[in-house]
Design a protein around this motif. Structure first.
Motif, PDB file in Angstrom:
ATOM      1  N   ILE A 172       0.842  -1.208   0.000  1.00 33.00           N
ATOM      2  CA  ILE A 172       0.000   0.000   0.000  1.00 33.00           C
ATOM      3  C   ILE A 172       0.871   1.249   0.000  1.00 33.00           C
ATOM      4  CG2 ILE A 172      -1.564   1.374   1.447  1.00 33.00           C
ATOM      5  CD1 ILE A 172      -2.879  -1.318   2.256  1.00 33.00           C
ATOM      6  N   LYS A 173       1.881   1.282   0.868  1.00 33.73           N
ATOM      7  CA  LYS A 173       2.741   2.464   0.969  1.00 33.73           C
ATOM      8  C   LYS A 173       3.565   2.666  -0.304  1.00 33.73           C
ATOM      9  CE  LYS A 173       4.142   0.982   5.061  1.00 33.73           C
ATOM     10  NZ  LYS A 173       4.795   0.855   6.379  1.00 33.73           N
ATOM     11  N   ARG A 174       3.969   1.563  -0.904  1.00 32.96           N
ATOM     12  CA  ARG A 174       4.750   1.690  -2.133  1.00 32.96           C
ATOM     13  C   ARG A 174       3.895   2.201  -3.286  1.00 32.96           C
ATOM     14  NH1 ARG A 174       9.257  -2.432  -4.593  1.00 32.96           N
ATOM     15  NH2 ARG A 174       9.467  -1.440  -6.630  1.00 32.96           N
ATOM     16  N   LEU A 175       2.651   1.757  -3.361  1.00 37.42           N
ATOM     17  CA  LEU A 175       1.765   2.207  -4.435  1.00 37.42           C
ATOM     18  C   LEU A 175       1.315   3.655  -4.249  1.00 37.42           C
ATOM     19  CD1 LEU A 175      -0.515  -0.954  -4.813  1.00 37.42           C
ATOM     20  CD2 LEU A 175       1.362  -0.257  -6.319  1.00 37.42           C
ATOM     21  N   ALA A 176       1.283   4.119  -3.013  1.00 34.52           N
ATOM     22  CA  ALA A 176       0.793   5.481  -2.737  1.00 34.52           C
ATOM     23  C   ALA A 176       1.737   6.553  -3.267  1.00 34.52           C
ATOM     24  CB  ALA A 176       0.576   5.665  -1.242  1.00 34.52           C
ATOM     25  N   VAL A 177       3.052   6.255  -3.309  1.00 33.19           N
ATOM     26  CA  VAL A 177       4.048   7.228  -3.771  1.00 33.19           C
ATOM     27  C   VAL A 177       4.924   6.555  -4.809  1.00 33.19           C
ATOM     28  CG1 VAL A 177       5.901   8.804  -3.112  1.00 33.19           C
ATOM     29  CG2 VAL A 177       4.054   8.315  -1.491  1.00 33.19           C
ATOM     30  N   ASP A 178       4.825   7.040  -6.042  1.00 34.95           N
ATOM     31  CA  ASP A 178       5.591   6.431  -7.126  1.00 34.95           C
ATOM     32  C   ASP A 178       7.048   6.865  -7.089  1.00 34.95           C
ATOM     33  OD1 ASP A 178       5.748   4.792  -9.469  1.00 34.95           O
ATOM     34  OD2 ASP A 178       5.828   6.605 -10.682  1.00 34.95           O
ATOM     35  N   ARG A 179       7.302   8.134  -6.745  1.00 34.26           N
ATOM     36  CA  ARG A 179       8.688   8.619  -6.686  1.00 34.26           C
ATOM     37  C   ARG A 179       8.819   9.678  -5.597  1.00 34.26           C
ATOM     38  NH1 ARG A 179      13.014   7.837  -9.839  1.00 34.26           N
ATOM     39  NH2 ARG A 179      14.741   9.331  -9.748  1.00 34.26           N
ATOM     40  N   LEU A 180       9.936   9.621  -4.879  1.00 30.72           N
ATOM     41  CA  LEU A 180      10.231  10.560  -3.799  1.00 30.72           C
ATOM     42  C   LEU A 180      11.416  11.433  -4.215  1.00 30.72           C
ATOM     43  CD1 LEU A 180       9.852  11.500  -0.808  1.00 30.72           C
ATOM     44  CD2 LEU A 180      11.464   9.687  -0.173  1.00 30.72           C
ATOM     45  N   HIS A 181      11.252  12.755  -4.043  1.00 30.23           N
ATOM     46  CA  HIS A 181      12.334  13.705  -4.307  1.00 30.23           C
ATOM     47  C   HIS A 181      12.748  14.341  -2.972  1.00 30.23           C
ATOM     48  CE1 HIS A 181      11.228  13.600  -8.623  1.00 30.23           C
ATOM     49  NE2 HIS A 181       9.977  13.733  -8.209  1.00 30.23           N
ATOM     50  N   ILE A 182      14.019  14.240  -2.609  1.00 31.39           N
ATOM     51  CA  ILE A 182      14.537  14.901  -1.409  1.00 31.39           C
ATOM     52  C   ILE A 182      15.343  16.109  -1.871  1.00 31.39           C
ATOM     53  CG2 ILE A 182      15.933  14.684   0.672  1.00 31.39           C
ATOM     54  CD1 ILE A 182      13.471  12.917   0.702  1.00 31.39           C
ATOM     55  N   VAL A 183      14.817  17.309  -1.603  1.00 27.74           N
ATOM     56  CA  VAL A 183      15.424  18.530  -2.135  1.00 27.74           C
ATOM     57  C   VAL A 183      16.404  19.114  -1.112  1.00 27.74           C
ATOM     58  CG1 VAL A 183      14.946  20.692  -3.364  1.00 27.74           C
ATOM     59  CG2 VAL A 183      13.254  18.881  -3.388  1.00 27.74           C
ATOM     60  N   GLY A 184      17.309  18.256  -0.658  1.00 23.93           N
ATOM     61  CA  GLY A 184      18.446  18.711   0.124  1.00 23.93           C
ATOM     62  C   GLY A 184      18.318  18.679   1.623  1.00 23.93           C
ATOM     63  N   ASP A 185      19.497  18.617   2.258  1.00 25.05           N
ATOM     64  CA  ASP A 185      19.719  18.698   3.703  1.00 25.05           C
ATOM     65  C   ASP A 185      19.105  17.542   4.484  1.00 25.05           C
ATOM     66  OD1 ASP A 185      21.387  20.818   3.489  1.00 25.05           O
ATOM     67  OD2 ASP A 185      20.079  22.283   4.444  1.00 25.05           O
ATOM     68  N   ILE A 186      19.704  16.382   4.290  1.00 27.05           N
ATOM     69  CA  ILE A 186      19.405  15.224   5.130  1.00 27.05           C
ATOM     70  C   ILE A 186      20.110  15.379   6.474  1.00 27.05           C
ATOM     71  CG2 ILE A 186      19.749  12.720   5.340  1.00 27.05           C
ATOM     72  CD1 ILE A 186      19.583  12.640   2.232  1.00 27.05           C
ATOM     73  N   PHE A 187      21.310  15.985   6.445  1.00 20.02           N
ATOM     74  CA  PHE A 187      22.134  16.127   7.657  1.00 20.02           C
ATOM     75  C   PHE A 187      21.845  17.447   8.376  1.00 20.02           C
ATOM     76  CE2 PHE A 187      24.618  13.230   5.033  1.00 20.02           C
ATOM     77  CZ  PHE A 187      25.078  12.292   5.950  1.00 20.02           C
ATOM     78  N   ASP A 188      22.230  17.500   9.628  1.00 19.00           N
ATOM     79  CA  ASP A 188      22.386  18.706  10.442  1.00 19.00           C
ATOM     80  C   ASP A 188      22.049  18.426  11.895  1.00 19.00           C
ATOM     81  OD1 ASP A 188      23.049  21.261  11.179  1.00 19.00           O
ATOM     82  OD2 ASP A 188      21.163  22.154  10.611  1.00 19.00           O
TER      83      ASP A 188
END
Length: 624
Positions: free
Chosen positions: A184-200
């Motif tokens: 269900i979770k995989r079908l709900a979002v086809d692609r994820l974009h992370i627009v920066g700053d995983i760290f801090d």
């Protein structure tokens, strides 16, 4: 022509008969007429693992929306909340239910039927083949059968599928429920974009990257905090000192020491012997001085950076320092390792500290694996389905024209500047023989006032050693003023090859202060700033706890999230993150795969297949 014939000869090995060609053309043409998959955009996560993990699990509230829509007439609000929590945390929720005596066979049967209804709805925009590939291998056949159940004249299939469910519940349905929740979770979002700053500031950035490494489809646009860690992993001493200083300042040592195995023992021993006092305060001061020395060396090596005003260790005069022509009182004038005749030279003890830290960063297998992942999935920017994604800014002049910046003996502006930065960042990490200029450039990308990942004059020294806040003001690139204007954004989009009237810029980096009335949607909807403050330290500043931009076949909408309480509260009381949804743009016609970047590629494939079919028919190539 010979090269073309070689290409089609190779293609004929994959499609050796006219029948196989026709089948693939039919399949690809059908895919073009499906609705586009749902894309989610998020930025500035800053190590906040629990909140980020929950938003991935609830698909930014999309799962709850679908459950309410499909089951609102048959389940109570409490029952729907229970079902949603089960989908978010299936293993943990089932463990809690077992402790209370549940669940029984009837519960499993009803729950699985409800989950199947949600999965069936979400799968409707994909081909059956793609849905099958998304399923856990062990249950792929069973799930495929149950999702595509059809009533017939004698209800034979209904009985058949009921028997499947009976058998599942009889043999033990836990694994099946877990697999169905993940589908269900995989079908709900086809692609994820992370627009920066995983760290801090958050203390679990490495857990976030572990989580992202398991995602089926994503990309990452590097942020300034990401490039800082990438520079540190490449061996830049100035980046290493900044990383360590940030971790010590925000008491975020778990990521460094437990996550990546970087020991701070040598630093703390040196700090205690040199500065005394409370251990962490001494360590912070010690690494700050080392940082300012290493940054000074980089600035002196590169006058083209235009950062001479950051050379403040050489402007200390007893208890005062001069910054931008103004003399300020220092809140701490004890600098035993700073030699007035050579203020940017490291002492023997400081050199031992930074050498040890550099070895730790370069020899951390986990860190190298994570940074390699950032390079494989990431870049300075991305153009995707009519949207331009980048974290920081496109450096501009006051008149809105692209600022020209000199690096490595050449001048760059606009898209060419981003492309060069991307290339040099990769060379800094992957080259066997390290180039000091490229390592210095990684530091510049982190904090340079004309860096596309920063774009402001960072005043770390003033914020550390000057109490007068008038010295703290950080001048920003004109971009952050001009990006409110539609013409500016359209000019930027055109520079990156996006001339459609429906194109947008998706930007992170600068928190949207909703408490002050700031809006994330700017320039008549051409630019969206999606830094809503995931990090707890920013909640008071922004008034919310993060954004998700959702782009589905119906249009764009922005979801503003409220703070996350805890996983414990979610499991025991079905507490969810409350999110407010705002429509950004509604498409006049539903967006299909044919309208996307993938559609353009598929149309090219179809054209090639038709050409091969023609070659079979004309005798240019012989089918099998």
């Amino acid at each position: 022509m010979d090269e073309q014939k070689k290409y089609y000869a190779l293609l004929s090995e994959k499609y050796p008969t006219m029948r196989s060609l026709s089948r693939e053309i039919i399949n690809l043409t059908a895919i073009l007429n499906l609705p586009k998959g749902t894309e989610h955009f998020m930025s500035d996560i800053h190590g906040e693992y629990e909140a980020f993990c929950h938003i991935l699990n609830n698909c930014s509230g999309v799962v709850r929306e679908k459950v309410d829509m499909l089951l609102g007439g048959t389940l109570s609000a409490e029952e729907r909340g229970e079902l949603c929590t089960l989908i978010y945390y299936p293993k943990e929720k089932l463990r809690l239910l077992r402790k209370s005596g549940e669940p029984d066979r009837a519960w499993y049967e009803q729950t699985i039927n409800n989950m199947l209804e949600v999965a069936r709805f979400l799968s409707s925009k994909y081909t059956r083949s793609k849905v099958r590939k998304a399923m856990p291998e062990d249950y792929a056949y069973i799930l495929d059968e149950l999702l595509h159940a059809q009533r017939d004249e004698d209800d034979n299939q209904v009985r058949y599928h009921k028997q499947i469910l009976d058998t599942i519940t009889e043999l033990g349905a836990e694994d099946f429920v877990i697999s169905l929740a993940e589908l269900i979770k995989r079908l709900a979002v086809d692609r994820l974009h992370i627009v920066g700053d995983i760290f801090d500031r958050g203390d679990s950035a490495e857990k976030i990257i572990d989580l992202l490494m398991r995602r089926h489809s994503l990309d990452i646009e590097w942020g300034n905090h990401d490039i800082l860690w990438m520079g540190a992993a490449s061996g830049s001493e100035a980046c290493i000192a900044n990383v360590v200083r940030n971790c010590v300042k925000y008491r975020n040592l778990r990521t460094l020491e437990s996550g990546y195995g970087v020991s701070l023992r040598a630093l703390t021993l040196f700090a205690r012997q040199t500065y005394g006092g409370e251990p962490m305060d001494a360590a912070l001061k010690a690494i700050a001085v080392i940082q300012f020395k290493l940054e000074g060396q980089a600035i002196l090596r590169h006058p083209e950076y235009g950062m001479d005003d950051r050379l403040l260790l050489g402007k200390i005069n007893g208890s005062t320092v001069e910054s931008e022509g103004v003399t300020y009182q220092l809140n701490d004038s004890f600098f035993p390792t700073v030699n007035p005749d050579g203020p940017y030279e490291l002492t023997e003890g400081e050199r031992e500290v930074i050498d040890g830290l550099r070895d730790s960063f370069l020899n951390s297998a986990v860190l190298r694996s994570h940074i390699t992942f950032l390079y494989e999935k990431g870049g300075m920017y991305r153009c995707c389905n009519g949207n331009l994604l980048y974290h920081g800014c496109v450096p501009l002049r006051d008149d809105g024209s692209f600022d020209e910046v000199e690096h490595f003996g050449k001048k760059y502006s606009g898209k060419a500047y981003f492309d060069m930065a991307d290339s040099r960042a990769r060379r800094a990490f992957f080259s066997r023989h390290k180039n000091q200029d490229e390592l210095d450039f990684m530091w510049y990308l982190w904090c340079g006032r004309r860096s596309p990942l920063c774009g402001r004059n960072i005043k770390t020294f003033e914020r550390t050693f000057i109490s007068d806040k008038s010295a703290w003001h950080e001048e920003q690139n004109p971009y952050y003023r001009l990006y409110h204007e539609r013409a500016t954004c359209e000019n930027i989009l055109a520079e990156f090859g996006l001339n459609s009237p429906y194109a947008h810029i998706v930007n992170g980096h600068t928190p949207v202060r909703t408490v002050r009335g700031e809006l994330p949607i700017r320039a008549d909807g051409k630019l969206l700033v999606i830094d809503g403050g995931f990090c707890r330290d920013y909640h008071d500043t922004t008034g919310i706890a993060g954004y998700t931009l959702i782009f589905n076949s119906h249009g764009l909408r922005l979801k503003a999230h409220q703070p996350f309480e805890s996983v414990e509260a979610a499991l025991r009381a079905n507490r969810d993150i409350r999110s407010h949804s705002e429509i950004v743009e509604t498409e006049r016609y539903r967006v299909m795969v044919d309208d996307t970047d993938a559609g353009e590629r598929i149309r090219g494939q179809i054209a090639d297949l038709f050409r091969l079919l023609q070659m079979y028919k004309s005798g240019e190539l012989e089918p099998k």
